[in-house]
Design a protein around this motif. Structure first.
Motif, mmCIF file in Angstrom:
data_model
loop_
_atom_site.group_PDB
_atom_site.id
_atom_site.type_symbol
_atom_site.label_atom_id
_atom_site.label_comp_id
_atom_site.label_asym_id
_atom_site.label_seq_id
_atom_site.Cartn_x
_atom_site.Cartn_y
_atom_site.Cartn_z
ATOM 1 N N PRO B 104 -11.814 6.023 36.268
ATOM 2 C CA PRO B 104 -10.803 5.298 37.054
ATOM 3 C C PRO B 104 -10.078 6.202 38.043
ATOM 4 C CG PRO B 104 -10.092 5.577 34.778
ATOM 5 C CD PRO B 104 -11.511 6.015 34.832
ATOM 6 N N GLU B 105 -10.118 7.505 37.811
ATOM 7 C CA GLU B 105 -9.430 8.418 38.742
ATOM 8 C C GLU B 105 -10.028 8.347 40.137
ATOM 9 O OE1 GLU B 105 -10.783 10.555 35.677
ATOM 10 O OE2 GLU B 105 -9.436 8.978 34.971
ATOM 11 N N MET B 106 -11.272 7.882 40.225
ATOM 12 C CA MET B 106 -11.892 7.740 41.540
ATOM 13 C C MET B 106 -11.063 6.816 42.426
ATOM 14 S SD MET B 106 -14.753 9.498 41.531
ATOM 15 C CE MET B 106 -15.855 8.810 42.759
ATOM 16 N N ALA B 107 -10.376 5.886 41.819
ATOM 17 C CA ALA B 107 -9.622 4.900 42.592
ATOM 18 C C ALA B 107 -8.145 5.248 42.693
ATOM 19 C CB ALA B 107 -9.787 3.516 41.971
ATOM 20 N N GLU B 108 -7.819 6.450 42.268
ATOM 21 C CA GLU B 108 -6.408 6.842 42.228
ATOM 22 C C GLU B 108 -5.727 6.721 43.603
ATOM 23 O OE1 GLU B 108 -5.762 10.784 40.615
ATOM 24 O OE2 GLU B 108 -5.314 9.823 38.695
ATOM 25 N N GLY B 109 -6.419 7.183 44.619
ATOM 26 C CA GLY B 109 -5.853 7.133 45.966
ATOM 27 C C GLY B 109 -5.547 5.715 46.379
ATOM 28 N N LEU B 110 -6.489 4.824 46.113
ATOM 29 C CA LEU B 110 -6.308 3.412 46.449
ATOM 30 C C LEU B 110 -5.112 2.828 45.688
ATOM 31 C CD1 LEU B 110 -7.337 0.761 47.734
ATOM 32 C CD2 LEU B 110 -8.883 0.528 45.781
ATOM 33 N N VAL B 111 -5.086 3.079 44.390
ATOM 34 C CA VAL B 111 -4.013 2.538 43.551
ATOM 35 C C VAL B 111 -2.646 3.051 44.008
ATOM 36 C CG1 VAL B 111 -3.046 2.524 41.219
ATOM 37 C CG2 VAL B 111 -5.513 2.232 41.549
ATOM 38 N N ASN B 112 -2.558 4.354 44.209
ATOM 39 C CA ASN B 112 -1.288 4.932 44.654
ATOM 40 C C ASN B 112 -0.879 4.417 46.029
ATOM 41 O OD1 ASN B 112 -1.168 6.388 42.314
ATOM 42 N ND2 ASN B 112 -2.040 8.254 43.196
ATOM 43 N N GLY B 113 -1.861 4.299 46.907
ATOM 44 C CA GLY B 113 -1.576 3.816 48.251
ATOM 45 C C GLY B 113 -1.050 2.393 48.249
ATOM 46 N N LEU B 114 -1.670 1.538 47.460
ATOM 47 C CA LEU B 114 -1.241 0.140 47.405
ATOM 48 C C LEU B 114 0.159 0.026 46.828
ATOM 49 C CD1 LEU B 114 -4.496 -1.636 46.156
ATOM 50 C CD2 LEU B 114 -3.542 -1.614 48.459
ATOM 51 N N ASP B 115 0.435 0.875 45.847
ATOM 52 C CA ASP B 115 1.765 0.868 45.242
ATOM 53 C C ASP B 115 2.807 1.333 46.259
ATOM 54 O OD1 ASP B 115 3.909 0.840 43.606
ATOM 55 O OD2 ASP B 115 3.172 2.305 42.167
ATOM 56 N N ALA B 116 2.530 2.457 46.885
ATOM 57 C CA ALA B 116 3.491 3.042 47.826
ATOM 58 C C ALA B 116 3.705 2.132 49.033
ATOM 59 C CB ALA B 116 3.004 4.417 48.282
ATOM 60 N N GLU B 117 2.630 1.595 49.554
ATOM 61 C CA GLU B 117 2.733 0.845 50.808
ATOM 62 C C GLU B 117 3.269 -0.563 50.650
ATOM 63 O OE1 GLU B 117 -0.313 -0.249 54.371
ATOM 64 O OE2 GLU B 117 -0.094 1.829 53.734
ATOM 65 N N MET B 118 2.889 -1.220 49.545
ATOM 66 C CA MET B 118 3.324 -2.606 49.433
ATOM 67 C C MET B 118 3.753 -3.026 48.036
ATOM 68 S SD MET B 118 -0.414 -3.814 50.578
ATOM 69 C CE MET B 118 0.148 -5.494 50.797
ATOM 70 N N GLY B 119 3.948 -2.061 47.168
ATOM 71 C CA GLY B 119 4.439 -2.381 45.838
ATOM 72 C C GLY B 119 3.466 -3.180 45.007
ATOM 73 N N PHE B 120 2.182 -3.046 45.318
ATOM 74 C CA PHE B 120 1.160 -3.796 44.590
ATOM 75 C C PHE B 120 0.635 -2.950 43.434
ATOM 76 C CE2 PHE B 120 -3.075 -5.490 43.778
ATOM 77 C CZ PHE B 120 -2.884 -6.863 43.872
ATOM 78 N N ALA B 121 0.730 -3.495 42.213
ATOM 79 C CA ALA B 121 0.248 -2.771 41.028
ATOM 80 C C ALA B 121 -1.191 -3.166 40.766
ATOM 81 C CB ALA B 121 1.127 -3.106 39.827
ATOM 82 N N ALA B 122 -2.121 -2.354 41.212
ATOM 83 C CA ALA B 122 -3.539 -2.681 41.083
ATOM 84 C C ALA B 122 -4.012 -2.512 39.645
ATOM 85 C CB ALA B 122 -4.355 -1.783 42.009
ATOM 86 N N ASP B 123 -4.827 -3.458 39.215
ATOM 87 C CA ASP B 123 -5.424 -3.379 37.889
ATOM 88 C C ASP B 123 -6.807 -2.764 38.038
ATOM 89 O OD1 ASP B 123 -6.534 -3.678 35.443
ATOM 90 O OD2 ASP B 123 -6.575 -5.867 35.482
#
Lengths: 137, 137
Positions: B104-123
């Motif tokens: 799952p760490e492969m998607a860390e950048g995506l997850v962090n980016g979505l959280d930072a940019e729009m407060g979206f908690a990706a599953d």
DNA sequence: GTCTGTGCAAAATCTTTGCATTCGA
DNA sequence: TCGAATGCAAAGATTTTGCACAGAC
């Protein structure tokens, strides 16, 4: 792609240009993220009697030609949109069900990582991320 | 979660512990990425007569309890797996259809980016990436 | 005129639901 | 005993298919 261009592309591959095919493509363009059922309803606003199976067959053809793509935004029917306008990642909120879009660059790290680590060419246009939006988390 | 723990969790919420529920959970654990149909077949190896609708109802319950999750690995039926073992991102190759998993760490950048940019908690556990594997690209 | 595309209806998939009966607690 | 869970069958939802006819070229 202009209208003339894809008419020629269809003919070049032995397919025919029909009103139904033009209407389905038009509906996909207008609706954005529409299910086959919704596309069918839209098409019927212009031409009565267009059958749902024609819509399915046309979408399959348009997808094969690379003109439209589809995404699974939930349990039910898939949604179709123009390939040319598919340059985004889908976000689906499990709380309110809202669908939003973000720049594909958000997934750059993931795409590059998958390529580097295992030679996997990710199709970012087909990517849907489930989770919870700001209001629902 | 031990067997005793989830038996108690079921009872605490007013649900009952039945052979069918235990068998379905067992099948999900053993099969990994199994469709409801496949789970039903597996369960019937042990107990005959278990109905497909019971499998659906049980999967719904187990998902509600957070014990299993499901992913859409293609057009057809969804696949279920243990939530505890879902710590991976799915990769589906459009060429050969193979399903693989990555950290799952492969998607860390995506997850962090979505959280930072729009407060979206990706599953990230529900994330499936379509594309082409090394051999099919 | 030829042959692809369409409409229609039926079938195939996948999932849900109503209800009488079974069975866990 | 009491009510939740199951099995069964039927219905729903979504998608595919066979076939005769219409229509693009």
């Amino acid at each position: 792609m202009t209208e003339t261009q894809w008419h020629e592309e269809l003919r070049a591959k032995g397919y025919r240009v029909t009103p139904q095919r033009q209407l389905v493509l038009e509906a996909v363009k207008d609706l954005e993220h529409a299910t086959p059922e919704e596309i069918c309803v839209k098409v019927r606003e212009t031409a009565r009697g267009v059958n749902i199976s024609t819509v399915y067959r046309t979408l399959e053809l348009l997808e094969e030609l690379g003109m439209v793509t589809h995404t699974h935004l939930g349990h039910g029917a898939p949604t179709y949109h123009l390939a040319a306008e598919a340059d985004h990642v889908h976000l689906v909120c499990r709380g309110c069900g809202e669908v939003s879009e973000v720049r594909p660059e958000m997934a750059e790290g993931l795409v590059n990582g998958l390529d580097a680590e295992m030679g996997f060419a990710a199709d970012v246009h087909h990517l849907t991320v489930f989770g919870r939006c700001r209001n629902c988390r």
